[in-house]
Design an enzyme around this catalytic site. Structure first.
Site, PDB file in Angstrom:
ATOM      1  N   GLY A   1      -8.147  -5.471  -3.304  1.00  0.00           N
ATOM      2  CA  GLY A   1      -6.719  -5.621  -3.530  1.00  0.00           C
ATOM      3  C   GLY A   1      -6.011  -6.086  -2.271  1.00  0.00           C
ATOM      4  O   GLY A   1      -4.852  -5.712  -2.023  1.00  0.00           O
TER       5      GLY A   1
ATOM      6  N   THR B   1      -4.672  -8.809  -1.390  1.00  0.00           N
ATOM      7  CA  THR B   1      -3.844 -10.005  -1.523  1.00  0.00           C
ATOM      8  C   THR B   1      -2.351  -9.705  -1.611  1.00  0.00           C
ATOM      9  O   THR B   1      -1.546 -10.633  -1.651  1.00  0.00           O
ATOM     10  CB  THR B   1      -4.262 -10.806  -2.773  1.00  0.00           C
ATOM     11  OG1 THR B   1      -4.058 -10.003  -3.942  1.00  0.00           O
ATOM     12  CG2 THR B   1      -5.733 -11.214  -2.691  1.00  0.00           C
TER      13      THR B   1
ATOM     14  N   ASN C   1      -8.614  -0.196  -1.735  1.00  0.00           N
ATOM     15  CA  ASN C   1      -7.164  -0.131  -1.894  1.00  0.00           C
ATOM     16  C   ASN C   1      -6.701  -0.508  -3.292  1.00  0.00           C
ATOM     17  O   ASN C   1      -5.670  -0.021  -3.748  1.00  0.00           O
ATOM     18  CB  ASN C   1      -6.506  -1.069  -0.868  1.00  0.00           C
ATOM     19  CG  ASN C   1      -5.092  -1.422  -1.227  1.00  0.00           C
ATOM     20  OD1 ASN C   1      -4.173  -0.633  -1.050  1.00  0.00           O
ATOM     21  ND2 ASN C   1      -4.907  -2.638  -1.753  1.00  0.00           N
TER      22      ASN C   1
ATOM     23  N   SER D   1      -3.060   8.532  -3.148  1.00  0.00           N
ATOM     24  CA  SER D   1      -1.639   8.509  -3.457  1.00  0.00           C
ATOM     25  C   SER D   1      -1.082   9.917  -3.363  1.00  0.00           C
ATOM     26  O   SER D   1      -1.793  10.908  -3.603  1.00  0.00           O
ATOM     27  CB  SER D   1      -1.411   7.974  -4.870  1.00  0.00           C
ATOM     28  OG  SER D   1      -0.066   8.126  -5.266  1.00  0.00           O
TER      29      SER D   1
ATOM     30  N   TYR E   1      -3.445   7.293 -13.771  1.00  0.00           N
ATOM     31  CA  TYR E   1      -3.329   6.952 -12.352  1.00  0.00           C
ATOM     32  C   TYR E   1      -3.478   8.198 -11.489  1.00  0.00           C
ATOM     33  O   TYR E   1      -4.222   8.192 -10.497  1.00  0.00           O
ATOM     34  CB  TYR E   1      -1.970   6.292 -12.101  1.00  0.00           C
ATOM     35  CG  TYR E   1      -1.736   5.888 -10.668  1.00  0.00           C
ATOM     36  CD1 TYR E   1      -2.198   4.675 -10.182  1.00  0.00           C
ATOM     37  CD2 TYR E   1      -1.035   6.731  -9.788  1.00  0.00           C
ATOM     38  CE1 TYR E   1      -1.970   4.302  -8.864  1.00  0.00           C
ATOM     39  CE2 TYR E   1      -0.807   6.366  -8.478  1.00  0.00           C
ATOM     40  CZ  TYR E   1      -1.276   5.146  -8.017  1.00  0.00           C
ATOM     41  OH  TYR E   1      -1.056   4.789  -6.701  1.00  0.00           O
TER      42      TYR E   1
ATOM     43  N   THR F   1      -4.963  11.030 -12.162  1.00  0.00           N
ATOM     44  CA  THR F   1      -6.336  11.510 -12.227  1.00  0.00           C
ATOM     45  C   THR F   1      -7.261  10.657 -11.364  1.00  0.00           C
ATOM     46  O   THR F   1      -8.107  11.180 -10.626  1.00  0.00           O
ATOM     47  CB  THR F   1      -6.829  11.510 -13.684  1.00  0.00           C
ATOM     48  OG1 THR F   1      -5.975  12.337 -14.472  1.00  0.00           O
ATOM     49  CG2 THR F   1      -8.257  12.016 -13.786  1.00  0.00           C
TER      50      THR F   1
ATOM     51  N   LYS G   1      -6.556   8.820  -8.739  1.00  0.00           N
ATOM     52  CA  LYS G   1      -6.306   8.969  -7.305  1.00  0.00           C
ATOM     53  C   LYS G   1      -6.780  10.322  -6.793  1.00  0.00           C
ATOM     54  O   LYS G   1      -7.307  10.433  -5.679  1.00  0.00           O
ATOM     55  CB  LYS G   1      -4.820   8.764  -7.010  1.00  0.00           C
ATOM     56  CG  LYS G   1      -4.355   7.320  -7.211  1.00  0.00           C
ATOM     57  CD  LYS G   1      -5.114   6.351  -6.308  1.00  0.00           C
ATOM     58  CE  LYS G   1      -4.591   4.937  -6.403  1.00  0.00           C
ATOM     59  NZ  LYS G   1      -5.279   3.998  -5.488  1.00  0.00           N
TER      60      LYS G   1
ATOM     61  N   ILE H   1       6.036   3.552  -1.268  1.00  0.00           N
ATOM     62  CA  ILE H   1       5.963   2.437  -0.333  1.00  0.00           C
ATOM     63  C   ILE H   1       6.604   1.208  -0.980  1.00  0.00           C
ATOM     64  O   ILE H   1       6.435   0.966  -2.180  1.00  0.00           O
ATOM     65  CB  ILE H   1       4.495   2.125   0.046  1.00  0.00           C
ATOM     66  CG1 ILE H   1       3.778   3.397   0.530  1.00  0.00           C
ATOM     67  CG2 ILE H   1       4.436   1.037   1.116  1.00  0.00           C
ATOM     68  CD1 ILE H   1       4.360   4.030   1.772  1.00  0.00           C
TER      69      ILE H   1
END
Length: 258
Positions: free
Chosen positions: A14, A16, A93, A150, A164, A166, A168, A197
């Site tokens: 990830g 980019t 990431n 996260s 999400y 779970t 992380k 962020i």
């Protein structure tokens, strides 16, 4: 101290956009050779143009790769190892966090497809990248693995959906499982857990969700991708050799387990 050692080869999934792109830039500034991938061709092309302009194309390796497709992960690392020979640093990431107009899908409405898609990218994809990268780390006697978790996997979630959260939280378990066998080989595994962020995933800075988030953050603002990248960069350095199994929170004090 930053940028003290010889060039190493780093993979940023990830890489980019957002935190991943900031991390790729930080590592390139430190003299690393950096391999990135993303799922969207336009983002990959944009990142390649910007990073090549600033650091030279010879220091960059980039491909369009879908973490949800195991065969594409295998192909990426095979091509990378043919090109540069090894992987020494792996920053996992890449992640997805599905949301609708009203926020994440309520628990009772989460479909099996959504659950499986999120875990396949955020968790299984990270595991497969580790499987692909570890042999060359073991052979070289050096490795740095950094998972980007996260705050949602550390504290009561306020914005993220169940899949999400779970995925992380599970990265911490993956990190712990890798440490015993690999620590004696010079390989460390750590987690960086960002809070809110200012990235594309977080949405417009003036949204109601982000205004509410800023109100909760003691520093009174959202974080910058570069601030997370700096922590990742240190954990991936030679100087961080005795930091292993740590979770570093980068959230402005929103979650402070001190």
């Amino acid at each position: 101290m930053r940028c003290r050692v010889a060039q190493r080869i780093a993979v940023v999934t990830g890489g980019t956009s957002g935190i991943g792109l900031a991390t790729a830039r930080y590592l390139l500034e430190c003299g690393r050779r950096v391999a990135i991938f993303g799922q969207k061709p336009a983002n990959v092309e944009s990142a390649v143009q910007a990073l090549s302009r600033d650091f030279g194309a010879e220091h960059l390796f980039a491909r369009v790769t879908d973490l949800g497709e195991p065969s594409q992960i295998t192909t990426f690392f095979e091509e990378l190892h043919d090109y540069w020979g090894k992987t020494e640093i792996l920053v996992c990431n890449a992640g997805i966090s599905p949301k609708g107009a009203d926020g994440p899908t309520p628990f009772q409405q989460v479909t099996l497809d959504e659950w499986n898609n999120v875990l396949s990218v955020n968790l299984t994809g990270a595991m497969l990248c580790c499987q692909a990268a570890l042999p060359s780390m073991i052979e070289g006697g050096f490795g740095r693995i950094v998972f980007v978790g996260s705050i949602a996997g550390r504290a009561m979630p306020r914005i993220a959906g169940v899949a999400y959260v779970t995925s992380k939280a599970a990265l911490s378990g993956l990190a712990r499982s890798l440490i015993p066998a690999n620590a004696p080989r010079g390989i460390t595994v750590n987690v960086v857990a960002p809070g809110r962020i200012a990235t594309e995933m977080a949405g417009p800075s003036d949204s109601a969700l982000n205004h509410a988030a800023v109100a909760r953050i003691p520093t009174g603002r959202m974080g910058k991708p570069e601030e997370v990248a700096a922590v990742i960069g240190f954990l991936s350095s030679d100087e961080a050799a005795f930091i292993n199994g740590a979770t570093i929170d980068v959230n402005g004090g929103e979650f402070a387990p001190v």
